[in-house]
Every structure is written in C-alpha cells, then in structure tokens.
Design a protein around this motif. Structure first.
Motif, mmCIF file in Angstrom:
data_model
loop_
_atom_site.group_PDB
_atom_site.id
_atom_site.type_symbol
_atom_site.label_atom_id
_atom_site.label_comp_id
_atom_site.label_asym_id
_atom_site.label_seq_id
_atom_site.Cartn_x
_atom_site.Cartn_y
_atom_site.Cartn_z
ATOM 1 N N LEU A 145 -8.282 -10.097 1.971
ATOM 2 C CA LEU A 145 -7.217 -9.565 2.832
ATOM 3 C C LEU A 145 -6.917 -8.088 2.556
ATOM 4 C CD1 LEU A 145 -5.103 -10.123 5.022
ATOM 5 C CD2 LEU A 145 -3.534 -10.847 3.232
ATOM 6 N N PHE A 167 -4.215 -14.816 8.909
ATOM 7 C CA PHE A 167 -5.057 -13.918 8.125
ATOM 8 C C PHE A 167 -5.445 -12.677 8.934
ATOM 9 C CE2 PHE A 167 -9.037 -12.539 6.175
ATOM 10 C CZ PHE A 167 -8.746 -12.618 4.836
ATOM 11 N N PHE A 226 0.833 -1.212 0.000
ATOM 12 C CA PHE A 226 0.000 0.000 0.000
ATOM 13 C C PHE A 226 0.864 1.258 0.000
ATOM 14 C CE2 PHE A 226 -3.537 -2.690 1.620
ATOM 15 C CZ PHE A 226 -4.498 -2.296 0.718
ATOM 16 N N ALA A 264 -4.154 -8.775 8.529
ATOM 17 C CA ALA A 264 -5.118 -7.712 8.228
ATOM 18 C C ALA A 264 -5.018 -6.600 9.272
ATOM 19 C CB ALA A 264 -6.538 -8.291 8.176
ATOM 20 N N VAL A 278 -9.680 1.440 -2.525
ATOM 21 C CA VAL A 278 -10.636 0.770 -1.642
ATOM 22 C C VAL A 278 -11.548 -0.065 -2.536
ATOM 23 C CG1 VAL A 278 -12.512 1.076 0.019
ATOM 24 C CG2 VAL A 278 -10.567 2.647 0.034
ATOM 25 N N ASN A 279 -11.594 -1.384 -2.287
ATOM 26 C CA ASN A 279 -12.350 -2.290 -3.160
ATOM 27 C C ASN A 279 -13.774 -1.796 -3.370
ATOM 28 O OD1 ASN A 279 -10.108 -3.664 -1.925
ATOM 29 N ND2 ASN A 279 -10.839 -5.477 -2.971
ATOM 30 N N MET A 328 -4.085 -2.729 8.662
ATOM 31 C CA MET A 328 -5.083 -1.710 9.035
ATOM 32 C C MET A 328 -4.482 -0.658 9.951
ATOM 33 S SD MET A 328 -8.299 -3.866 10.450
ATOM 34 C CE MET A 328 -8.953 -5.150 9.419
ATOM 35 N N ILE A 347 -16.945 1.763 -0.769
ATOM 36 C CA ILE A 347 -17.492 2.160 0.526
ATOM 37 C C ILE A 347 -16.783 1.393 1.657
ATOM 38 C CG2 ILE A 347 -19.367 0.461 0.404
ATOM 39 C CD1 ILE A 347 -21.161 2.469 1.758
ATOM 40 N N LYS A 348 -16.586 2.080 2.789
ATOM 41 C CA LYS A 348 -15.903 1.447 3.917
ATOM 42 C C LYS A 348 -16.907 0.939 4.954
ATOM 43 C CE LYS A 348 -12.765 4.591 5.178
ATOM 44 N NZ LYS A 348 -11.462 5.055 5.728
ATOM 45 N N LEU A 349 -16.539 -0.124 5.650
ATOM 46 C CA LEU A 349 -17.409 -0.689 6.684
ATOM 47 C C LEU A 349 -17.657 0.327 7.787
ATOM 48 C CD1 LEU A 349 -18.937 -3.074 7.954
ATOM 49 C CD2 LEU A 349 -16.770 -3.914 8.859
ATOM 50 N N ARG A 408 -1.977 0.119 -3.621
ATOM 51 C CA ARG A 408 -2.864 -1.035 -3.713
ATOM 52 C C ARG A 408 -2.299 -2.181 -2.891
ATOM 53 N NH1 ARG A 408 -6.155 -0.603 -8.851
ATOM 54 N NH2 ARG A 408 -6.985 -2.570 -8.176
ATOM 55 N N TYR A 428 -17.677 -2.066 -4.022
ATOM 56 C CA TYR A 428 -18.649 -3.032 -3.534
ATOM 57 C C TYR A 428 -19.856 -3.131 -4.453
ATOM 58 C CZ TYR A 428 -21.612 -5.546 -0.222
ATOM 59 O OH TYR A 428 -22.420 -6.468 0.392
ATOM 60 N N GLY A 455 -8.713 -6.031 0.898
ATOM 61 C CA GLY A 455 -9.948 -5.272 1.085
ATOM 62 C C GLY A 455 -10.195 -4.952 2.545
ATOM 63 N N MET A 456 -9.917 -5.910 3.427
ATOM 64 C CA MET A 456 -10.102 -5.666 4.854
ATOM 65 C C MET A 456 -9.107 -4.639 5.377
ATOM 66 S SD MET A 456 -10.956 -9.459 6.300
ATOM 67 C CE MET A 456 -10.503 -9.091 7.987
ATOM 68 N N ALA A 457 -7.894 -4.654 4.833
ATOM 69 C CA ALA A 457 -6.869 -3.720 5.302
ATOM 70 C C ALA A 457 -7.295 -2.266 5.099
ATOM 71 C CB ALA A 457 -5.539 -3.992 4.595
ATOM 72 N N THR A 458 -8.055 -1.999 4.030
ATOM 73 C CA THR A 458 -8.530 -0.631 3.801
ATOM 74 C C THR A 458 -9.921 -0.438 4.403
ATOM 75 O OG1 THR A 458 -9.433 -1.264 1.656
ATOM 76 C CG2 THR A 458 -7.235 -0.314 1.654
ATOM 77 N N LEU A 459 -10.375 -1.417 5.178
ATOM 78 C CA LEU A 459 -11.689 -1.390 5.851
ATOM 79 C C LEU A 459 -12.840 -1.369 4.861
ATOM 80 C CD1 LEU A 459 -10.924 1.173 8.727
ATOM 81 C CD2 LEU A 459 -10.687 -1.300 8.791
ATOM 82 N N SER A 460 -12.601 -1.834 3.622
ATOM 83 C CA SER A 460 -13.665 -1.783 2.625
ATOM 84 C C SER A 460 -14.756 -2.792 2.964
ATOM 85 C CB SER A 460 -13.120 -2.049 1.223
ATOM 86 O OG SER A 460 -12.908 -3.424 1.031
ATOM 87 N N LEU A 461 -15.999 -2.374 2.791
ATOM 88 C CA LEU A 461 -17.142 -3.253 3.048
ATOM 89 C C LEU A 461 -17.049 -4.494 2.163
ATOM 90 C CD1 LEU A 461 -19.870 -3.761 4.405
ATOM 91 C CD2 LEU A 461 -20.929 -2.257 2.718
ATOM 92 N N ALA A 462 -16.647 -4.304 0.901
ATOM 93 C CA ALA A 462 -16.522 -5.426 -0.027
ATOM 94 C C ALA A 462 -15.569 -6.486 0.533
ATOM 95 C CB ALA A 462 -16.021 -4.939 -1.380
#
Lengths: 164, 200
Positions: free
Chosen positions: A131, B56, A18, B60, B83-84, B64, B156-158, A23, B86, A133-140
């Motif tokens: 993995l 895992f 990142f 993460a 950011v992925n 984070m 979008i973020k959680l 990314r 959704y 995706g979670m690192a950037t806190l993305s909902l996806a």
C-alpha cells in the motif's frame, strides 16, 4: 461503512503519514522490533553479532523505541474504538462451518508464520510494501502487491473449505 | 514545507505521539472497512466480498493523488519521501510467501492487529504465528542473505520504468481500478453468499 468511503479515509491517513513523517504506514516492522527485542533479551551476544538482528541493535536505544511500534499500538486502540462504536467487541474464533475452531487456530498460526517470514523476505507487508509502496508509485510496491494477491488467488481453490 | 518531522527536527516524544495518533486513524479505518473479519478479507479470493479490492485501491489512489498535488503546489519535498527499494528477487519471493500466508491465515499483519483489538482469537493466534515466522527468518537469514540482496534496483518508480509521467501513470491506475471495481461489484452478485455475508 461503505468500502469506498473507508478507502478514502485510509488514503487520507496514509497521506497524512507521508506529509508528517515522509514515510507511509506499516505493521510487520513493529512485529520485527518485538522479535529483535525478544532475541536480544534471551541471547544478547548472539543478537549483537547476527547479520539480521545486529543491524537493529546498533543504536543506543531499544528497538522498541521505534516509530512503527507506536503506530501499531495506535492501530490496536483505533481498531478497538471502531469495534466498540460498531458493537463488534467479542471474544470469538471466526471460521467456516465446515472446519473446527481448532483447525482454524492452527491455520491462523501457520498463515501468520508464512506471512511473517515473507514480510521479512519482501521488506514489508501489505501495509508497508504494497500500500505505502504504491502510494509513492514505487516499482517494488506494485510488484509486491501483485505477488501477494496473485499468489493468494492461485492457491484460493485449495483452501476454499476454510472460508466458504 | 513537508514532510514536517524530518525537516523541522521534531523531538522524539512528539514524533512517537504522532505515530500513535496516525496508528489510531489507521486502525479505525481498517476496522470500519470490516477488515477485522478474516472471512470478509478472504471473500476477495472467492468473489463473495470484494471490500479488500475497493478499500485498498481507493486508499492507494487517494494517497497517490495527494502526493502528486502536494508536489505540484510545492508543499512537499518529494526528494526526502521514502520510495521502497526494489530488490527484484526478494520482492517476488517475499510476496509469493505472503500470498500463501494470506489465503491460509486470512489476515495480513495490519488487519490481524485490528482484529485482535476487537477480540478475534484467530487473529491473536495469527499474530503469534507472525512473530514465529519473523523469528524463523532471523534465525535462517544466512541461508537467504545472497538472494535477499540480489538484483538491487534502488528506489525506482514504476513511472520511470515505463517511461511515462507520474500523472499519466496515476490516470492509468484510476482507469484500471474503475474497471476492477466494476468487476468486483459484478462478482459480489455472481458469487453471492448471503449465508456468509449475513454473519460478517
């Protein structure tokens, strides 16, 4: 290696990715590049006009000249180096004693095909979608992670003889 | 200021060299964690080996927290961090198909590359399968296109969805992970399979 320590190292590699590139890590994206290139070579016209392959062929350079392709080549080298240091290099098929090597190979191909298909549907696999995706806190990222692991738990009972 | 490559317009050759070096770190960490073994990975779903869970979530959380602090100290421009995106339907459907593939195949794409690198023939078969699966998706894409593009919510973020700060969300994830690690350690004793663990 202690799993928590391995997790810290993996997390630092992810963070470095990142920091340098903006990314996270990935794996299935590089495999997609291989498939797109294969289709392009065999059926150029079809690939260029396809909704799916076409979007990866718009640029002038080959889809193999891609960040993730070089990153996955690195994974091969890194995995090999680690295996060599740990004395784990050997050609073998790993499976539970209750099934044959042949069955294991067929299940590996089937599982790989499902995972490959799903990774395209879900826009990334455990590395790129869950993995990173979670690192950037993305909902996806969280949704994909829960869907992958939750489903594997739900189906674990039916495939137990393959593993235990 | 980070991220370095997009901001300083690094040449493509250097960019690919960096990709290769990061990949070496990625592959090394996965292999050291023991992820070159499908029976170790599958242990997660039967309780006898919960390494997947530990590695895992630890990874993460480290990433984070790293991004949270880099942002706090203004060392990284989070607006250009990917950011992925959704898409509700495709994320769930794709995830479910991947989950079935995981329990049948024993690997995910990244771990299969790592296992193939140390000579696991089943991992090489899995890789071949993954290429077939991606090809099948490409060939049948028109059938899925509508559902693939449906219900787009963007990157979008959680934390935004829950209406809490990033820091609080990370704190909650660390608390949840600690609880899961504790359950994992318990499961490894309860569902211990010395015969399998000895071989891994």
């Amino acid at each position: 290696m202690n799993p928590y320590l391995a997790g810290v190292i993996l997390g630092l590699v992810l963070l470095l990715s990142f920091y340098l590139t903006g990314r996270g890590l990935g794996a299935s994206g590089a495999m997609k590049s291989v498939v797109v290139t294969g289709v392009e070579v065999v059926a150029h016209e079809k690939a260029a006009t396809s909704d799916f392959y076409g979007k990866y062929l718009e640029g002038e350079s080959s889809p193999m000249k891609n960040w993730l392709v070089f990153q996955v080549l690195g994974v091969l080298v890194g995995g090999f180096l680690s295996g060599a240091l740990a004395g784990r290099l050997s050609l073998k098929t790993e499976h539970a004693p209750g099934i044959t090597s042949r069955k294991r190979m067929l299940m590996a191909i089937l599982g790989g095909a499902l995972f490959g298909f799903g990774s395209q549907f879900g826009r990334g696999c455990t590395s790129g979608a869950a993995l990173s995706g979670m690192a950037t806190l993305s909902l996806a990222g969280f949704v994909t992670m829960i869907a992958i692991f939750g489903t594997a738990y739900l189906f674990a009972y039916f495939f137990r003889k393959n593993w235990i | 200021m980070a991220p370095i490559i997009p901001i300083y317009e690094i040449s493509q050759e250097l960019n690919f060299l960096i990709a290769f070096i990061i990949g070496i770190g990625f592959g090394f960490a996965l292999e050291q964690a023991g992820f070159s073994s499908s029976r170790k990975l599958a242990g997660m779903f039967y309780g006898y080996d919960t390494t997947v869970l530990k590695v895992f979530f630890t990874a993460a959380i480290v990433a984070m927290l790293g991004l949270l602090f880099l942002n706090h100290w203004e060392l990284i421009d989070m607006s250009i961090i990917y950011v992925n995106e959704y898409y509700i339907n495709s994320a769930i459907i794709g995830g479910v198909i991947m989950g079935v593939g995981f329990i049948i195949g024993g690997f995910c794409p990244g771990t299969s590359v790592c296992a193939a690198a140390i000579g696991k023939l089943d991992a090489m078969a899995y890789l071949g399968g993954a290429l077939i699966g991606i090809f099948l998706f490409g060939e049948t894409y028109p059938l899925w296109k509508d559902i693939y593009m449906k219900n787009y919510l963007g990157g979008i973020k959680l934390s935004t969805t829950l209406g809490i700060s990033d820091g609080l969300l990370i704190f909650l994830i660390i608390a949840a992970a600690t609880l899961m690690f504790w359950v994992g350690e318990w499961a490894e004793k309860k569902f211990r399979r010395s015969d399998i663990s000895k071989e891994l």
